[in-house]
Write an enzyme that holds these catalytic residues in place. Structure first.
Site, PDB file in Angstrom:
ATOM      1  N   SER B  24      -0.858   9.940   6.407  1.00  0.00           N
ATOM      2  CA  SER B  24      -0.095   8.939   5.665  1.00  0.00           C
ATOM      3  C   SER B  24      -1.027   7.957   4.961  1.00  0.00           C
ATOM      4  CB  SER B  24       0.827   8.177   6.626  1.00  0.00           C
ATOM      5  OG  SER B  24       0.070   7.563   7.647  1.00  0.00           O
ATOM      6  N   CYS B  25      -2.301   7.991   5.316  1.00  0.00           N
ATOM      7  CA  CYS B  25      -3.273   7.109   4.681  1.00  0.00           C
ATOM      8  C   CYS B  25      -3.493   7.527   3.234  1.00  0.00           C
ATOM      9  CB  CYS B  25      -4.618   7.166   5.401  1.00  0.00           C
ATOM     10  SG  CYS B  25      -4.551   6.682   7.127  1.00  0.00           S
ATOM     11  N   VAL B  26      -4.009   6.587   2.434  1.00  0.00           N
ATOM     12  CA  VAL B  26      -4.325   6.885   1.040  1.00  0.00           C
ATOM     13  C   VAL B  26      -5.820   6.652   0.810  1.00  0.00           C
ATOM     14  CG1 VAL B  26      -3.974   6.198  -1.368  1.00  0.00           C
ATOM     15  CG2 VAL B  26      -2.021   6.331   0.176  1.00  0.00           C
ATOM     16  N   GLY B  87      -1.112   9.755   1.378  1.00  0.00           N
ATOM     17  CA  GLY B  87       0.261   9.244   1.386  1.00  0.00           C
ATOM     18  C   GLY B  87       1.306  10.288   1.724  1.00  0.00           C
TER      19      GLY B  87
END
Lengths: 206, 190
Positions: B24-26, B87
């Site tokens: 989910s990190c960018v 993301g």
């Protein structure tokens, strides 16, 4: 009073290790019943890790893995996750679905559903044992499953507790079934505010 | 290696910045071709809500922090080009909204870059797969996923050659299938 991670002394770590031991032990018993095989587990590792280290905890960061994640609510909110290499997950699926070992090579809908359910049962067993040990009320939420790179799974879980913490107290237990055919990790991450509740329940803190 | 919540910048000609396993990190890959300054931020959450202890962790604080770090090495924000990856929503539903921050991260990073007038050249956001992203010192951005192997996302700072095209809004990518490749090569000022 809430205690910080740095204040954890050896006795507290021992107590948390015992929490992990009892939780994982109960989860292993559940798994052993489901697959009708003996399951072994290691002594839980208790440690405080940074967010960066958290994603490196189990296997290679880019290795394909299956993760079942379950948020914990109640007296001591936290996170429980069960992580398996993709290879192990396929073997476990074979056993669960009564297939010949080596049959499952791809994790489709049925396989994912079976693994989610196993993760659900194991995570719930883990929590029930902790509840009985501590007398705390902990509630599990419906589990979620992901099949992806190990680091991607762990970092997504970490994001769930990263809003206020830059590090996490983790209680990790490695489990092995059938002499390494299935090799996985059980990870329990109590939120920082939950530590004192757990330790108080274990009478580690006045 | 750029771990969760970290920001790294470099001017070294043979450096490679890499964020492994973005869920989910960018990952914000930023490059100033003239100053040859590269930077990568591994953003974990959308909003800092006033927290200042870890600027790289949140979209709203990571963007200005990354730009400042790059300025310190001689980069100019007006020349900085950015490519975004990550993301994703890895966990199939029912995990609760806390696991659905991929899209919020993507939107927050995009908004923060827009606020600082930084050009986003290419994006590979949303969907359901984790990504490893790397940026080398010549501005090449590569993305690796389990299903699709490794591919080139963008060459940052290849000025003048590309046609402006708006980046795809993250929300449109929410239901992206595993095999969809979501990118918009071509420079755009937003």
């Amino acid at each position: 009073m809430s205690i910080t991670m740095q204040q954890l002394n050896a006795d507290c770590l021992d107590a948390l290790r015992e929490v992990g031991n009892i939780g994982a032990g109960n989860a292993m018993t559940a798994l052993a019943t489901m697959v009708d095989h003996r399951v072994d587990m290691s002594v839980p590792q208790v440690g405080v890790v940074s967010l960066g280290e958290f994603t490196q905890m189990a296997g290679g960061p880019e290795a394909p893995a299956v993760g079942v994640y379950m948020p914990v609510t109640g007296d001591a909110p936290g996170h429980v996750a069960f992580l398996l290499s993709e290879e192990s997950a396929c073997r476990l699926t074979d056993e669960l679905l009564g297939r010949e070992l080596g049959t499952t090579t791809d994790l489709g809908e049925i396989e994912r559903s079976a693994l989610t359910e196993v993760g659900n049962i194991m995570a719930s067993s883990y929590l029930v044992a902790i509840c009985e040990l501590t007398g705390l009320n902990l509630y599990s939420s419906p589990p979620a499953l992901a099949v992806d790179m190990t680091a991607a799974i762990l970092s997504t879980i970490a994001a769930a507790f990263a809003s206020f913490d830059d590090q996490a107290l983790t209680v990790t237990t490695r489990i092995q079934e059938g002499r390494g055919k299935v090799d996985g990790f059980f990870i329990f991450v109590p939120e920082s505010g939950s530590l004192s509740a757990i330790l108080r329940a274990l009478q580690m803190e006045g | 290696m750029v771990g969760m919540a970290e920001v790294k910048v470099t001017k070294s000609p043979d450096a490679v910045l890499m964020a492994l396993g973005l869920g989910s990190c960018v990952g914000i890959c930023a490059y100033d071709a003239q100053a040859r300054v590269a930077g990568l931020a591994h953003v974990v959450l959308p909003e800092s809500i006033g927290q200042e202890n870890s600027p790289g962790k949140f979209a709203d604080t990571a963007v200005p922090f990354l730009l400042q770090e790059m300025r310190n090495l001689g980069a100019s924000p007006i020349r900085i080009r950015v490519a975004l990856a990550g993301g994703a929503q890895l966990f199939a539903a029912s995990g609760g909204s806390r696991l659905e921050i991929g899209l919020r991260n993507a939107a927050a990073v995009t908004a923060a870059l827009k606020q600082h007038n930084i050009a986003v050249v290419a994006t590979d956001l949303g969907g359901t797969v984790g990504r490893t992203v790397q940026l080398n010192a010549s501005g090449l951005v590569r993305v690796k996923t389990i299903g699709q192997g490794e591919r080139e996302l963008a060459v940052l700072g290849s000025q003048g050659a590309s046609v402006p095209k708006p980046p795809v809004a993250p929300t449109e990518q929410a239901e992206g299938a595993r095999s969809r490749i979501l990118s918009t090569p071509g420079a755009s000022r937003i």
